[in-house]
Write an enzyme that holds these catalytic residues in place. Structure first.
Site, PDB file in Angstrom:
ATOM      1  N   ARG A  24      34.797   2.845  -0.565  1.00 23.10           N
ATOM      2  CA  ARG A  24      33.574   2.042  -0.667  1.00 23.10           C
ATOM      3  C   ARG A  24      33.828   0.546  -0.837  1.00 23.10           C
ATOM      4  O   ARG A  24      32.914  -0.263  -0.721  1.00 23.10           O
ATOM      5  CB  ARG A  24      32.700   2.562  -1.811  1.00 23.10           C
ATOM      6  CG  ARG A  24      31.931   3.817  -1.398  1.00 23.10           C
ATOM      7  CD  ARG A  24      30.812   4.072  -2.368  1.00 23.10           C
ATOM      8  NE  ARG A  24      31.277   4.752  -3.566  1.00 23.10           N
ATOM      9  CZ  ARG A  24      30.701   4.632  -4.764  1.00 23.10           C
ATOM     10  NH1 ARG A  24      29.648   3.853  -4.920  1.00 23.10           N
ATOM     11  NH2 ARG A  24      31.168   5.280  -5.801  1.00 23.10           N
ATOM     12  N   ASN A 395      44.648 -51.886 -12.631  1.00 24.35           N
ATOM     13  CA  ASN A 395      43.375 -51.587 -11.984  1.00 24.35           C
ATOM     14  C   ASN A 395      43.661 -51.356 -10.506  1.00 24.35           C
ATOM     15  O   ASN A 395      44.174 -52.238  -9.819  1.00 24.35           O
ATOM     16  CB  ASN A 395      42.402 -52.746 -12.173  1.00 24.35           C
ATOM     17  CG  ASN A 395      41.012 -52.330 -11.711  1.00 24.35           C
ATOM     18  OD1 ASN A 395      40.257 -51.739 -12.466  1.00 24.35           O
ATOM     19  ND2 ASN A 395      40.693 -52.601 -10.459  1.00 24.35           N
TER      20      ASN A 395
END
Ligand code: UD1
Ligand code: CA
Length: 472
Positions: A24, A395
């Site tokens: 199944r 940055n």
């Protein structure tokens, strides 16, 4: 029994039936290899057996035997001896356990489990083994309102209500079908007695199978006491036969985990939308929004907040860090470390070897792989940092990337402390941008830049005054 061993300390050997086809599931994968909470079903059963302190586990395989055996052999961390036996063809549960007989020692208690029943708790099995006591047959049973399909526990009509048989649904009379007490598929029996009963099984029944459950009648005939331990939690004996049942057990398991975390103080926005497929550790005051998935080993420090829809795998997130929504983190083998107070996302991706220092900010559509970022470094928008060492307070501008791959090899980019990289830059590795240096926006940088310098590498701007755009 070895001298000095009491019934309770008798060795336990587990037989795990896993030869069935699992029709199944409609899958190429053997049923017991389908995963619940990130672990194959069979692995849950083996872990339970191992947690029980079992001496050995005998895995009875049939359909997909090679794949099942390979997956189980590869499974580390089991504190028991693993045997494989094959059942070919599959002639019933009694026949399945018969295959285990040659590798089962006579002196132990045998616990019979199924490879597709993943949520049995070790304490339940300990109680069952206690009931068996090394001399009796102990059955794990359950009263169900809808007992159809299961073997029924038949008890004697006299007041004592002794268990006298298990009758399978297909062999049961109408009166027997009305019995609500069912056999869970789990039993504990003294090995020596079990072996004797297995030899005497036949297949004279509605299904022409060798039923393991027929040993109950044989035990009764031998004057061996049969005891039932009735539990009330159907999840512990629920089997997986279909994708729907797999999903139902997954949700039940996850809910159980969510409750445990909430008992520790973790604030889970919705316990029904929370998934741990591995091991999760949480500090104090952790808050987890809806639809987050945790895989592998994940550690969340105190005060960590995880926004909605994050997938976090193999990572350690330090105290006070915030993971904004839709962030994907997977450290795989190398791991990911997010430093204290760091802010990640929304829509960020951290890959293996990403190590973010304290207070680092990683913003939307930023990917970090095999890269270390020093405290306070920021890459807030649309960037790639791969194979890079990034200093403190750097940055890294929007749209900038490290070009780490030349088509054959990976190269490293070193960006020292306090560097400012403008927007839309390509840093072609290997190179080093020295401390405090600035890289002008739009630059393609392929040579190292000294500390304190400004590097600009882009076409000069052309200005045409009074330019007339073409008109339609
Ligand atoms: C069995 C019990 C039934 C019980 C039910 C609980 C028997 C005869 N019946 O039902 O009383 O209520 O479990 O779920 O035992 N397997 C093999 N080889 C085989 C047959 C089965 O390895 O030849 C394995 C299956 O893969 C599965 C487990 O044994 O993991 C149980 O088999 P299943 O067919 O689900 O059990 P039933 O016979 O329906
Ligand atoms: Ca069944």
């Amino acid at each position: 029994m070895a001298a000095g061993k009491t019934a309770e300390t008798r060795s336990v050997d587990v037989v795990i039936m896993a030869a069935g086809k699992g029709t199944r599931m409609k899958s190429k994968l053997p049923k017991v290899l389908h995963c619940l909470a990130g672990r194959p079903l069979i692995r849950h059963v083996l872990d339970t057996a191992s947690g029980l302190g079992a001496r050995s586990a005998v895995l009875v395989t049939g359909h997909g035997a090679e794949a099942v055996e390979a997956a189980c052999s590869a499974a580390g961390g089991l504190a028991l001896k693993l045997h494989f036996v094959r059942q070919q063809p599959q002639l019933g549960t009694g026949h399945a356990v018969q295959q285990a007989v040659p590798v089962l020692p006579d002196d132990g208690v045998v616990v019979v489990l199924s490879g597709d029943v993943p949520l049995t708790e070790a304490d339940t099995l300990r109680a069952l083994i206690g009931l068996c006591g090394g001399s009796k047959l102990a059955l794990l049973t359950l009263a169900l309102d809808e007992p159809s399909g299961y073997g029924r526990i038949v008890r004697s009509a006299n007041g004592a209500g002794q268990v006298v048989a298990i009758v399978e649904e297909k062999d049961a009379s109408a009166a027997q079908r009305a019995i609500r007490e069912i056999y869970s598929g789990i039993m504990a029996a003294p090995a020596a007695l079990l072996k004797g009963w297995l030899e005497r099984l036949d297949n004279h029944n509605a299904q022409g199978e060798y039923y393991l459950t027929d040993i109950v009648k044989l035990a009764v005939a031998d004057g061996v006491e049969v005891l039932a331990q009735q539990i009330s939690d159907p999840l512990q004996v629920a089997g997986v036969n279909s994708p729907l049942q797999l999903a139902e057990l997954e949700r039940a398991w996850q809910l159980r985990q969510a409750r445990q975390f909430m008992e520790q103080g973790v604030r889970i926005a919705d316990p029904a939308r929370f998934d741990v497929r591995g091991s999760l550790q949480c500090g104090q005051d952790v808050a987890i929004d809806v639809n987050c998935v945790f895989e592998g080993a994940v550690c969340l420090g105190d005060d960590v907040r995880v926004g909605a829809h994050c997938v976090i795998a193999n990572a350690s997130i330090a105290a006070g860090a915030v993971i904004h929504p839709f962030t994907h983190i997977d450290g795989e083998k190398a791991g990911v470390r997010v430093g204290e107070g760091a802010v990640v996302g929304p829509f960020a991706r951290l890959r293996p070897g990403a190590v973010l220092g304290e207070g680092v900010h990683i913003g939307n559509f930023v990917e970090v792989k095999n890269a270390t970022l020093g405290a306070g470094a920021k890459a807030n928008h649309l960037a790639y940092l791969g194979d890079a060492t990034v200093g403190q307070r750097v940055n890294f501008g929007a749209g900038s990337i490290t070009a780490n791959y030349d088509g054959a090899r990976k190269h490293r980019t070193v960006i020292e402390d306090d560097v400012h990289v403008g927007s839309n830059c390509v840093l072609v590795a290997p190179l080093t941008i020295g401390m405090g240096a600035t890289v002008g926006g739009g630059s393609t940088i392929s040579k190292s830049a000294p500390a304190g310098s400004l590097s600009v590498a882009r076409a000069k701007q052309v200005v045409v005054s009074g330019w007339k755009r073409p008109i339609k």
